[in-house]
Enzyme design. Structure first.
Site, PDB file in Angstrom:
ATOM      1  N   SER A 185     -30.738  -8.948   4.957  1.00 43.70           N
ATOM      2  CA  SER A 185     -31.536  -9.611   3.926  1.00 43.70           C
ATOM      3  C   SER A 185     -30.595 -10.240   2.911  1.00 43.70           C
ATOM      4  O   SER A 185     -29.371 -10.182   3.046  1.00 43.70           O
ATOM      5  CB  SER A 185     -32.460  -8.598   3.235  1.00 43.70           C
ATOM      6  N   LYS A 186     -31.182 -10.823   1.869  1.00 47.82           N
ATOM      7  CA  LYS A 186     -30.377 -11.519   0.860  1.00 47.82           C
ATOM      8  C   LYS A 186     -29.361 -10.616   0.183  1.00 47.82           C
ATOM      9  O   LYS A 186     -28.319 -11.077  -0.274  1.00 47.82           O
ATOM     10  CB  LYS A 186     -31.304 -12.135  -0.199  1.00 47.82           C
ATOM     11  N   ARG A 187     -29.664  -9.327   0.112  1.00 46.27           N
ATOM     12  CA  ARG A 187     -28.731  -8.434  -0.584  1.00 46.27           C
ATOM     13  C   ARG A 187     -27.387  -8.316   0.148  1.00 46.27           C
ATOM     14  O   ARG A 187     -26.400  -7.866  -0.422  1.00 46.27           O
ATOM     15  CB  ARG A 187     -29.353  -7.044  -0.758  1.00 46.27           C
ATOM     16  N   HIS A 188     -27.361  -8.726   1.419  1.00 47.59           N
ATOM     17  CA  HIS A 188     -26.121  -8.663   2.185  1.00 47.59           C
ATOM     18  C   HIS A 188     -25.286  -9.933   2.023  1.00 47.59           C
ATOM     19  O   HIS A 188     -24.216 -10.051   2.610  1.00 47.59           O
ATOM     20  CB  HIS A 188     -26.418  -8.440   3.669  1.00 47.59           C
ATOM     21  N   GLY A 189     -25.781 -10.872   1.247  1.00 46.32           N
ATOM     22  CA  GLY A 189     -25.060 -12.126   1.067  1.00 46.32           C
ATOM     23  C   GLY A 189     -25.839 -13.272   1.694  1.00 46.32           C
ATOM     24  O   GLY A 189     -27.059 -13.259   1.732  1.00 46.32           O
TER      25      GLY A 189
END
Length: 470
Positions: free
Chosen positions: A238-242
């Site tokens: 997801s976005k939290r991984h970049g």
């Protein structure tokens, strides 16, 4: 049988890497067998779909080079077809009107949950004919109540689902608009899709869709469900991984070949081989070599691949992609080396094209200050004499080439009886403003004679001021 595969994203956001991998697998499968690859935009979610997202999907596919043979088709342009199919199912007794309110369905499921049963619609309107004339209704598919649906999944293997586990799903909403499971079925049928390659989050939809296809008398395609991609923490990417959107990787300085090569290795393998050209993949890719387990995204591995492609690709090709970053970072390259020349000297030294622009400004732009730590270490009073000697040797060059620059630097060092370290590092800081650059001869050759001499003069002034301050 002629292979027909498809990629069918919903335009509710960017083209994410999971979708890009699915598109790649579908594209490769069609290309390998000389088949047809279809692009279909599933835009029936009118509230969440947007033209911006459609553009992002098309941009991502074009940037990756995943060309399509038919499409893009838009489901919102095919509503008349879906309505015809729903009417046909109603007429054949394979669908029915359901007048349940949302509150009634919720109460039904709550009671089932309380009784320890699987919550699902109980079919209360399945066989009723006492239809009210003043109430809204949805249309539900009359799912078989006996038997088993068998999916011979090309990746996951045999999957069996009892029809008693499936309820009568809604195929048309109360406003008449079709639902996802209906539109997908109709499109795959009418477009002659033979192979549905998609993420395994769709596994639960497959038996329902197969039943609708069977009710329509349609050929049922072969299914291949690709395991999801996880972040390096083991959770769904997801976005939290970049960066998870395809065009974000372009923005971050990756070449499309690097991302494609990386994505194909997320869930597929060919022995121990790591690097594949797209042409090679078309020859050797097969769904039978896909893994059943999820794959973890590893940014370092992607960077390694990107560096490989920057280093080994034709500099002219890399330069075309580099131009986008030059424009984006507002670097004026009208006075300096060509981008091909820049790629040739910097390709070994950077991991991304974005980084290449960031560390290459001194080739094109003059500066008035030196990097503080580099100047403190190398532009000391003791460096003045070797810099003057190099300046004189460089000024005497009539044919400004890397070979002649190299000879001039060596000559100056030898005349002073100094090692290259005591000449080279002050010179590097003087002409680039910092302590890192490609080889000195190549760097100076690309910066140009006049600029190099002027920058050495600037460094000598800096050293003089530093000596006075001391």
């Amino acid at each position: 049988m002629s292979i027909v595969s498809r990629f069918a994203p919903s335009p509710t956001g960017y083209l994410h890497v999971g979708g890009a991998r699915t598109a790649l697998f579908s594209w490769l499968y069609a290309r390998k067998y000389g088949g047809t690859f279809i692009l279909r935009i599933e835009d029936t979610d009118l509230e969440r779909s947007s033209q911006e997202s459609v553009d992002a999907i098309l941009d991502g596919m074009n940037w990756l080079g995943l060309d399509w043979d038919q499409g893009p088709f838009y489901q919102t342009k095919r509503f008349d077809l879906y309505k015809e199919v729903v009417a046909q199912l109603l007429a054949d007794g394979k669908a029915y009107k359901c007048f349940c309110t949302i509150e009634e369905v919720d109460a039904m499921r709550e009671a089932q949950t309380a009784a320890g049963e699987k919550p699902k619609y109980n079919g209360m309107w399945r066989d009723r004919t006492d239809h009210p004339t003043d109430k809204p209704f949805v249309i539900r598919f009359k799912n078989p109540q006996e038997g088993v649906v068998v999916i011979d999944d090309l990746i996951k293997g045999r999957i069996e689902v009892a029809n008693t586990e499936l309820d009568d799903l809604i195929i048309a909403r109360s406003d008449g608009t079709p639902t996802y499971n209906l539109t997908v079925v109709v499109d795959d049928w009418k477009m002659g899709v033979t192979h549905v390659i998609r993420g395994d989050d769709h596994v639960n939809n497959t038996p329902r869709q197969m039943n609708i296809l069977a009710a329509l008398g349609a050929d049922i395609p072969k299914y291949a469900h690709v395991p999801m991609i996880l972040g390096d923490d083991g959770k769904r990417l997801s976005k939290r991984h970049g960066a998870v959107g395809v065009m974000q990787y372009r923005d971050d300085g990756y070449l499309p070949e690097a991302l494609l090569n990386y994505l194909v290795r997320l869930g597929w393998s060919h022995g121990d081989q790591e690097i594949f050209s797209l042409e090679e993949l078309v020859q050797i890719f097969d769904l039978s070599d896909c893994n059943r387990a999820p794959s973890a995204f590893n940014t370092e591995k992607l960077q390694w691949l990107n560096q490989h492609y920057i280093r080994t690709s034709d500099p002219a090709y890399v330069a075309k992609h580099l131009q986008w970053h030059v424009t984006e970072q507002k670097l004026d390259i009208s006075n300096g080396p060509t981008l091909e020349q820049l790629v040739a000297v910097q390709g070994e030294r950077v991991k991304t094209l974005k980084e290449m622009v960031e560390v290459s400004r001194y080739f094109f732009e003059d500066f008035s200050e030196f990097e503080e730590n580099a100047a403190k270490k190398h532009l000391r009073p003791v460096a003045a004499e070797p810099l003057k000697a190099v300046q004189q040797a460089l000024a005497a060059i009539t044919d400004w080439t890397a070979e002649n620059v190299h000879a001039a630097i060596n000559s100056a060092a030898e005349s002073l009886g100094l090692g290259m370290g005591k000449v080279g590092m002050p010179l590097r800081v003087a002409v680039t403003g910092g302590g890192n650059s490609p080889s000195l001869d190549a760097t100076l050759a690309l910066i140009g004679q006049a600029r190099c001499l002027a920058r050495i003069e600037l460094a000598l002034a800096f050293i003089s001021q530093r000596g006075e301050a001391a």
